[in-house]
Motif scaffolding. Structure first.
Motif, PDB file in Angstrom:
ATOM      1  N   ARG B  80       0.834  -1.043   0.039  1.00  0.00           N
ATOM      2  CA  ARG B  80      -0.168   0.056   0.028  1.00  0.00           C
ATOM      3  C   ARG B  80       0.769   1.162   0.030  1.00  0.00           C
ATOM      4  O   ARG B  80       0.490   2.341  -0.804  1.00  0.00           O
ATOM      5  CB  ARG B  80      -1.043  -0.003   1.295  1.00  0.00           C
ATOM      6  CG  ARG B  80      -1.960  -0.677   0.893  1.00  0.00           C
ATOM      7  CD  ARG B  80      -3.095  -0.927   2.417  1.00  0.00           C
ATOM      8  NE  ARG B  80      -2.632  -2.226   3.010  1.00  0.00           N
ATOM      9  CZ  ARG B  80      -2.578  -2.422   4.239  1.00  0.00           C
ATOM     10  NH1 ARG B  80      -2.618  -1.355   5.000  1.00  0.00           N
ATOM     11  NH2 ARG B  80      -2.573  -3.727   4.862  1.00  0.00           N
ATOM     12  N   MET B  81       1.910   1.132   0.813  1.00  0.00           N
ATOM     13  CA  MET B  81       2.847   2.407   0.871  1.00  0.00           C
ATOM     14  C   MET B  81       3.587   2.665  -0.426  1.00  0.00           C
ATOM     15  O   MET B  81       3.699   3.681  -1.074  1.00  0.00           O
ATOM     16  CB  MET B  81       3.759   2.055   1.971  1.00  0.00           C
ATOM     17  CG  MET B  81       3.419   2.350   3.155  1.00  0.00           C
ATOM     18  SD  MET B  81       4.566   2.231   4.680  1.00  0.00           S
ATOM     19  CE  MET B  81       5.426   3.829   4.594  1.00  0.00           C
ATOM     20  N   GLN B  82       3.690   1.432  -1.266  1.00  0.00           N
ATOM     21  CA  GLN B  82       4.431   1.488  -2.377  1.00  0.00           C
ATOM     22  C   GLN B  82       3.362   2.218  -3.305  1.00  0.00           C
ATOM     23  O   GLN B  82       3.702   3.001  -4.147  1.00  0.00           O
ATOM     24  CB  GLN B  82       4.577   0.145  -2.902  1.00  0.00           C
ATOM     25  CG  GLN B  82       5.532   0.299  -4.148  1.00  0.00           C
ATOM     26  CD  GLN B  82       5.859  -1.298  -4.694  1.00  0.00           C
ATOM     27  OE1 GLN B  82       5.375  -2.245  -3.879  1.00  0.00           O
ATOM     28  NE2 GLN B  82       6.777  -1.419  -5.654  1.00  0.00           N
ATOM     29  N   ARG B  83       2.217   1.883  -3.385  1.00  0.00           N
ATOM     30  CA  ARG B  83       1.042   2.420  -4.204  1.00  0.00           C
ATOM     31  C   ARG B  83       1.222   3.931  -3.965  1.00  0.00           C
ATOM     32  O   ARG B  83       0.491   4.848  -4.948  1.00  0.00           O
ATOM     33  CB  ARG B  83      -0.299   1.899  -4.109  1.00  0.00           C
ATOM     34  CG  ARG B  83      -0.311   0.717  -4.933  1.00  0.00           C
ATOM     35  CD  ARG B  83      -1.731  -0.049  -4.411  1.00  0.00           C
ATOM     36  NE  ARG B  83      -1.489  -1.231  -3.990  1.00  0.00           N
ATOM     37  CZ  ARG B  83      -2.353  -1.710  -3.035  1.00  0.00           C
ATOM     38  NH1 ARG B  83      -3.205  -0.932  -2.581  1.00  0.00           N
ATOM     39  NH2 ARG B  83      -1.919  -2.950  -2.473  1.00  0.00           N
ATOM     40  N   ARG B  84       1.222   4.260  -2.981  1.00  0.00           N
ATOM     41  CA  ARG B  84       1.342   5.783  -2.553  1.00  0.00           C
ATOM     42  C   ARG B  84       2.551   6.528  -2.816  1.00  0.00           C
ATOM     43  O   ARG B  84       2.859   7.914  -2.584  1.00  0.00           O
ATOM     44  CB  ARG B  84       0.823   5.999  -1.202  1.00  0.00           C
ATOM     45  CG  ARG B  84      -0.497   5.493  -0.808  1.00  0.00           C
ATOM     46  CD  ARG B  84      -1.149   6.249   0.555  1.00  0.00           C
ATOM     47  NE  ARG B  84      -0.518   5.195   1.968  1.00  0.00           N
ATOM     48  CZ  ARG B  84      -0.427   5.751   2.982  1.00  0.00           C
ATOM     49  NH1 ARG B  84      -0.622   7.062   3.128  1.00  0.00           N
ATOM     50  NH2 ARG B  84       0.361   5.143   3.859  1.00  0.00           N
ATOM     51  N   GLY B  85       3.494   5.837  -3.125  1.00  0.00           N
ATOM     52  CA  GLY B  85       4.813   6.590  -3.483  1.00  0.00           C
ATOM     53  C   GLY B  85       5.924   6.561  -2.386  1.00  0.00           C
ATOM     54  O   GLY B  85       6.657   7.375  -2.519  1.00  0.00           O
ATOM     55  N   LEU B  86       5.458   5.925  -1.092  1.00  0.00           N
ATOM     56  CA  LEU B  86       6.182   6.433   0.198  1.00  0.00           C
ATOM     57  C   LEU B  86       7.491   5.330   0.023  1.00  0.00           C
ATOM     58  O   LEU B  86       8.576   5.799   0.589  1.00  0.00           O
ATOM     59  CB  LEU B  86       5.302   6.282   1.226  1.00  0.00           C
ATOM     60  CG  LEU B  86       4.161   7.051   1.472  1.00  0.00           C
ATOM     61  CD1 LEU B  86       3.406   6.683   2.646  1.00  0.00           C
ATOM     62  CD2 LEU B  86       4.729   8.523   1.682  1.00  0.00           C
ATOM     63  N   VAL B  87       7.361   4.330  -0.399  1.00  0.00           N
ATOM     64  CA  VAL B  87       8.558   3.431  -0.661  1.00  0.00           C
ATOM     65  C   VAL B  87       8.515   2.787  -1.901  1.00  0.00           C
ATOM     66  O   VAL B  87       7.708   2.912  -2.680  1.00  0.00           O
ATOM     67  CB  VAL B  87       8.560   2.421   0.728  1.00  0.00           C
ATOM     68  CG1 VAL B  87       8.436   2.938   1.895  1.00  0.00           C
ATOM     69  CG2 VAL B  87       7.386   1.489   0.315  1.00  0.00           C
ATOM     70  N   GLY B  88       9.699   2.217  -2.213  1.00  0.00           N
ATOM     71  CA  GLY B  88       9.796   1.370  -3.559  1.00  0.00           C
ATOM     72  C   GLY B  88      10.345   0.042  -3.204  1.00  0.00           C
ATOM     73  O   GLY B  88      10.768  -0.164  -2.124  1.00  0.00           O
ATOM     74  N   ARG B  89      10.539  -0.757  -4.318  1.00  0.00           N
ATOM     75  CA  ARG B  89      11.084  -2.082  -4.147  1.00  0.00           C
ATOM     76  C   ARG B  89      12.169  -2.442  -4.913  1.00  0.00           C
ATOM     77  O   ARG B  89      12.324  -1.780  -6.156  1.00  0.00           O
ATOM     78  CB  ARG B  89      10.033  -3.178  -4.468  1.00  0.00           C
ATOM     79  CG  ARG B  89       9.009  -3.184  -3.209  1.00  0.00           C
ATOM     80  CD  ARG B  89       8.259  -4.475  -3.417  1.00  0.00           C
ATOM     81  NE  ARG B  89       6.881  -4.675  -2.926  1.00  0.00           N
ATOM     82  CZ  ARG B  89       6.341  -5.171  -1.889  1.00  0.00           C
ATOM     83  NH1 ARG B  89       7.050  -5.956  -1.042  1.00  0.00           N
ATOM     84  NH2 ARG B  89       5.074  -4.990  -1.756  1.00  0.00           N
ATOM     85  N   GLU B  90      13.235  -2.838  -4.534  1.00  0.00           N
ATOM     86  CA  GLU B  90      14.010  -3.161  -5.508  1.00  0.00           C
ATOM     87  C   GLU B  90      14.640  -4.841  -5.149  1.00  0.00           C
ATOM     88  O   GLU B  90      14.439  -5.327  -4.283  1.00  0.00           O
ATOM     89  CB  GLU B  90      15.677  -2.399  -5.103  1.00  0.00           C
ATOM     90  CG  GLU B  90      15.514  -0.961  -5.406  1.00  0.00           C
ATOM     91  CD  GLU B  90      16.796  -0.302  -4.863  1.00  0.00           C
ATOM     92  OE1 GLU B  90      17.820  -0.890  -4.430  1.00  0.00           O
ATOM     93  OE2 GLU B  90      16.969   1.057  -5.222  1.00  0.00           O
ATOM     94  N   GLY B  91      15.106  -5.328  -6.274  1.00  0.00           N
ATOM     95  CA  GLY B  91      15.583  -6.529  -6.371  1.00  0.00           C
ATOM     96  C   GLY B  91      16.747  -6.804  -5.470  1.00  0.00           C
ATOM     97  O   GLY B  91      17.531  -5.899  -5.337  1.00  0.00           O
ATOM     98  N   CYS B  92      16.845  -8.129  -4.931  1.00  0.00           N
ATOM     99  CA  CYS B  92      18.145  -8.106  -4.112  1.00  0.00           C
ATOM    100  C   CYS B  92      19.072  -9.088  -4.958  1.00  0.00           C
ATOM    101  O   CYS B  92      18.809 -10.221  -5.288  1.00  0.00           O
ATOM    102  CB  CYS B  92      17.830  -8.889  -2.885  1.00  0.00           C
ATOM    103  SG  CYS B  92      19.356  -9.300  -1.922  1.00  0.00           S
TER     104      CYS B  92
END
Lengths: 161, 161
Positions: B80-92
């Motif tokens: 949800r936070m990602q959808r709101r642009g507060l966090v992102g994801r990166e691969g490891c």
DNA sequence: CCAACATACATGATGAGTCATGCATTCTCC
DNA sequence: GGAGAATGCATGACTCATCATGTATGTTGG
């Protein structure tokens, strides 16, 4: 405008410990109750209120005062508990807008079955860990905080004062 | 089998006061944060964790340890936070199963904007109401409870012992 | 090497809480 | 006695938390 008084090390440590405690304790108590008797903490509180009064029934607004819940939360919650047979509704003859929430036999059974385990958990996870003196002090602090919480409720409704 | 040690009057009073305090305090803090900065307390905690580390990114399991949340709660929440642009994801790169949760500029802005008001609320509603001594004692109690909470985690996993 | 198991994380269903809003009924006051 | 406000409560939409389960990758023993 950034005169923010950040928390010093001691304050942070205490605040964080308190926060963790309350969050973890709630989780544990909730899980115990849920898995041992199929009730949520919220269900339990509602049932406690209803068993507290001899008639086993309360007007929603009365229940709301006791629980200090939002009105709509109560309404939704009672609806769900009604579907599960824990409480019922009755009309109120004196005020056609109102109603009564009544404890059903199943609801009474449920809380009577749940209570010993829950009380035991509260004792084991919380009360037994503190000395009587600590407990009394905690109670005092809680009342202080509650009182100051009550004083300026929304903190913005006084603009027209 | 009903040797339930019910709470005596003092215990009840203290326990109820504590419960009310934590429930009401959480509600107030949550509302302040939500209405002043559009963040929930949960959002805030996540962002605090991410800003705590220099790189501004953490593996989910690392975040989970810090927050002591359930894994699926974290996963949903980050989504949800990602959808709101507060966090992102990166691969490891080191572990193809894993990933990183990274603080976005918007996320950093959000918490920087929210922090002063939140800290001020914590101070006003809680810290300022207690003396330093009370606060220290409360912190001590919380740590006691937490410790005993950690000792027997699920309390039923020892059946095979 | 590969089967069994563990780890890291995601997802769908469901119960729960909040906000905004709706709608009767009751009250107040001119 | 009737318009307007307040009261008592319900409902829909949305966000959250939890449970159960799924999937992909990693690890380990034979």
């Amino acid at each position: 405008m950034d005169g923010t008084r950040w928390l010093d090390a001691e304050e942070q440590r205490a605040w964080r410990a308190y926060q963790q405690m309350q969050s973890r304790l709630n989780a544990r108590l909730g899980r115990q109750l849920q898995s041992d008797s199929g009730l949520s903490l919220a269900d339990y509180e509602v049932l406690v209120c209803l068993t507290d009064v001899a008639e086993g029934r309360l007007r929603p607004y009365e229940l709301q005062r006791r629980l200090e819940w939002e009105q709509s939360r109560l309404s939704h919650h009672i609806g769900r508990m009604q579907r599960r047979g824990l409480v019922g509704r009755e009309g109120c003859p004196e005020d056609a807008r109102g109603s009564f929430i009544v404890l059903t036999p199943a609801g009474r059974e449920a809380i009577e079955a749940a209570a010993p385990g829950h009380v035991e958990a509260v004792r084991r996870l919380f009360l037994d860990v503190l000395t009587r003196e600590q407990l009394m002090m905690l109670g005092g602090m809680a009342r202080q905080v509650l009182q100051s919480l009550q004083a300026p409720p929304p903190a913005a409704a006084r603009n027209a004062g």
